[in-house]
Design a protein around this motif. Structure first.
Motif, PDB file in Angstrom:
ATOM      1  N   SER A   1      55.072  21.390  85.289  1.00 44.78           N
ATOM      2  CA  SER A   1      54.513  22.687  85.688  1.00 44.78           C
ATOM      3  C   SER A   1      53.140  22.512  86.328  1.00 44.78           C
ATOM      4  O   SER A   1      52.828  23.160  87.329  1.00 44.78           O
ATOM      5  N   GLN A   2      52.327  21.594  85.772  1.00 47.53           N
ATOM      6  CA  GLN A   2      51.007  21.354  86.345  1.00 47.53           C
ATOM      7  C   GLN A   2      51.103  20.697  87.720  1.00 47.53           C
ATOM      8  O   GLN A   2      50.325  21.016  88.623  1.00 47.53           O
ATOM      9  N   LEU A   3      52.049  19.774  87.873  1.00 53.35           N
ATOM     10  CA  LEU A   3      52.233  19.128  89.171  1.00 53.35           C
ATOM     11  C   LEU A   3      52.696  20.122  90.234  1.00 53.35           C
ATOM     12  O   LEU A   3      52.221  20.105  91.374  1.00 53.35           O
ATOM     13  N   LEU A   4      53.631  20.998  89.855  1.00 57.04           N
ATOM     14  CA  LEU A   4      54.102  22.013  90.793  1.00 57.04           C
ATOM     15  C   LEU A   4      52.978  22.969  91.165  1.00 57.04           C
ATOM     16  O   LEU A   4      52.802  23.320  92.354  1.00 57.04           O
ATOM     17  N   LEU A   5      52.200  23.369  90.176  1.00 53.07           N
ATOM     18  CA  LEU A   5      51.077  24.267  90.426  1.00 53.07           C
ATOM     19  C   LEU A   5      50.044  23.591  91.325  1.00 53.07           C
ATOM     20  O   LEU A   5      49.517  24.207  92.261  1.00 53.07           O
ATOM     21  N   SER A   6      49.761  22.326  91.052  1.00 56.40           N
ATOM     22  CA  SER A   6      48.794  21.593  91.869  1.00 56.40           C
ATOM     23  C   SER A   6      49.295  21.432  93.299  1.00 56.40           C
ATOM     24  O   SER A   6      48.508  21.497  94.256  1.00 56.40           O
ATOM     25  N   LEU A   7      50.600  21.202  93.460  1.00 59.21           N
ATOM     26  CA  LEU A   7      51.177  21.076  94.804  1.00 59.21           C
ATOM     27  C   LEU A   7      50.998  22.368  95.598  1.00 59.21           C
ATOM     28  O   LEU A   7      50.604  22.344  96.780  1.00 59.21           O
TER      29      LEU A   7
ATOM     30  N   ILE B   1      44.490  20.354  87.869  1.00 57.08           N
ATOM     31  CA  ILE B   1      45.141  19.956  86.625  1.00 57.08           C
ATOM     32  C   ILE B   1      44.299  20.359  85.422  1.00 57.08           C
ATOM     33  O   ILE B   1      44.835  20.655  84.345  1.00 57.08           O
ATOM     34  N   ILE B   2      42.974  20.383  85.607  1.00 60.65           N
ATOM     35  CA  ILE B   2      42.078  20.804  84.528  1.00 60.65           C
ATOM     36  C   ILE B   2      42.111  22.318  84.425  1.00 60.65           C
ATOM     37  O   ILE B   2      41.743  23.013  85.370  1.00 60.65           O
ATOM     38  N   PRO B   3      42.541  22.880  83.298  1.00 58.43           N
ATOM     39  CA  PRO B   3      42.600  24.341  83.173  1.00 58.43           C
ATOM     40  C   PRO B   3      41.207  24.974  83.278  1.00 58.43           C
ATOM     41  O   PRO B   3      40.217  24.395  82.819  1.00 58.43           O
TER      42      PRO B   3
ATOM     43  N   VAL C   1      42.717  16.047  77.376  1.00 54.78           N
ATOM     44  CA  VAL C   1      42.554  16.690  76.070  1.00 54.78           C
ATOM     45  C   VAL C   1      43.659  17.696  75.769  1.00 54.78           C
ATOM     46  O   VAL C   1      44.137  17.784  74.630  1.00 54.78           O
ATOM     47  N   VAL C   2      44.109  18.448  76.775  1.00 57.67           N
ATOM     48  CA  VAL C   2      45.170  19.439  76.527  1.00 57.67           C
ATOM     49  C   VAL C   2      46.502  18.772  76.215  1.00 57.67           C
ATOM     50  O   VAL C   2      47.162  19.129  75.222  1.00 57.67           O
ATOM     51  N   PRO C   3      46.967  17.767  77.008  1.00 58.06           N
ATOM     52  CA  PRO C   3      48.202  17.087  76.611  1.00 58.06           C
ATOM     53  C   PRO C   3      48.122  16.431  75.240  1.00 58.06           C
ATOM     54  O   PRO C   3      49.103  16.450  74.483  1.00 58.06           O
TER      55      PRO C   3
END
Length: 342
Positions: A209-215, A245-247, A323-325
């Motif tokens: 989800s983070q990779l898709l959002l970053s893309l 990637i950093i929230p 830290v989140v993962p």
């Protein structure tokens, strides 16, 4: 029930103490921290590339080792090509920094004169203090430039280990996992496998989800940079995508270089870039993130913010990314132990 799991409680307490000691060693012993950082970076890259490795193995009908080697070589070629394209351009454009500062200063004085505040004592005080602060920052940056270049040179050797470690984690990850299982008692291996499967499921969903959002953020940033004709659109959009990637704090970290580079063109372009970055952040925060990320972390935003601050204090930007993962993994382990044993 408490007596039945008394031995387990003791082991859990010992495990917690060992974890705390490991954290202390990581924080205060630089060599160990550097080694751990390289291993963690390699593991994250390998874990992220694992679906691609599986796809290539099935599609090309080759072994995991061959597909892993192919992936590493492709990424190394892409990285070298990117450096070859951007480093000369960055060096050529570094001379525009002074011009950018002069342009900003002229723009501010013009606005102050237009609104007739240039003669106010408070404006002169703020203007002088800000100018002194900028000069101090520039002086400090130039003084530390040589030290930073030496530090980068020293880290290149360490970073060269990352592709090699990533390859072995990709190619022999399942063998390493099976060897680690032997450390645990036979009756606990089923529990470990269940916990690992749950971690893999939730962590994979979070990473994807983070990779898709970053893309998506990277594409939107690239379009913005092309429309405004800002230099280095590909590099800046990649930086913004990675920082995302950093929230919460990521969009700010990724947006600053875009605005900074836009200011080298003109102040007006810088203001337009700031507005564009703000709009992208609003789209990401209010529409994309809730839809794509959803409840993959299942943690309250205030908890995530506290974790990000703690991660930054411990490991800087890398700490904020990890830290989140790590918190997700700990939460899954706690929930599974509570479910299966209590």
């Amino acid at each position: 029930m408490l007596a039945k799991h008394k031995n387990l409680i003791y082991k859990t307490i010992i495990a917690i103490i060992l974890i705390i000691l490991s954290i202390v060693v990581y924080i205060f012993f630089t060599p160990i921290r550097d080694v751990v950082n390289l291993l963690v970076i390699s593991f994250i890259i390998a874990y992220t590339l694992k679906p691609l490795r599986n796809y290539l193995s099935d599609r090309l009908n080759i072994s995991a080792k061959k597909s892993s080697l192919l992936i590493i070589l492709l990424f190394l070629l892409a990285f070298v090509g990117l450096l070859y394209c951007i480093v000369p351009s960055i060096l050529n454009e570094s001379g525009n920094f002074g011009i950018m500062l002069d342009s900003i200063e002229e723009y501010i004085l013009t606005l102050a004169s237009r609104f007739k505040i240039d003669r106010l004592p408070i404006f002169e005080t703020i203007y002088i203090q800000v100018g002194e602060k900028i000069n101090m920052v520039l002086s400090s940056a130039s003084t530390n430039l040589v030290d930073n270049m030496i530090s980068i040179g020293e880290n290149i050797i360490g970073l060269a280990v990352v592709p090699i470690t990533t390859y072995y984690l990709l190619a022999d990850g399942h063998l390493i996992y099976n060897k680690l299982l032997l450390v645990f008692p036979t009756d606990k291996r089923v529990l470990i496998k269940n916990i690992n499967n749950n971690i893999d499921k939730i962590l994979s969903r979070y990473i994807l989800s983070q990779l898709l959002l970053s893309l998506i953020i990277g594409v939107l940033s690239f379009v913005l940079l092309l429309v405004l004709r800002i230099k280095f659109p590909l590099v800046l959009s990649i930086i913004n995508a990675i920082a995302n990637i950093i929230p919460y704090f990521g969009p700010i970290i990724g947006g600053v270089p875009i605005i900074f580079m836009a200011l080298t063109g003109s102040v007006t372009k810088g203001l337009l870039a700031a507005i564009g970055v703000f709009l992208i952040q609003q789209v990401e925060g209010n529409f994309l993130a809730p839809k794509i990320t959803g409840d993959s972390t299942n943690m309250h935003p205030i908890i995530i913010i506290i974790l990000l601050i703690l991660g930054e204090k411990i490991g800087g930007v890398i700490g904020m990314v990890l830290v989140v993962p790590i918190a997700v993994i700990i939460k899954v382990i706690y929930d599974d132990i509570d479910y299966y044993l209590f």
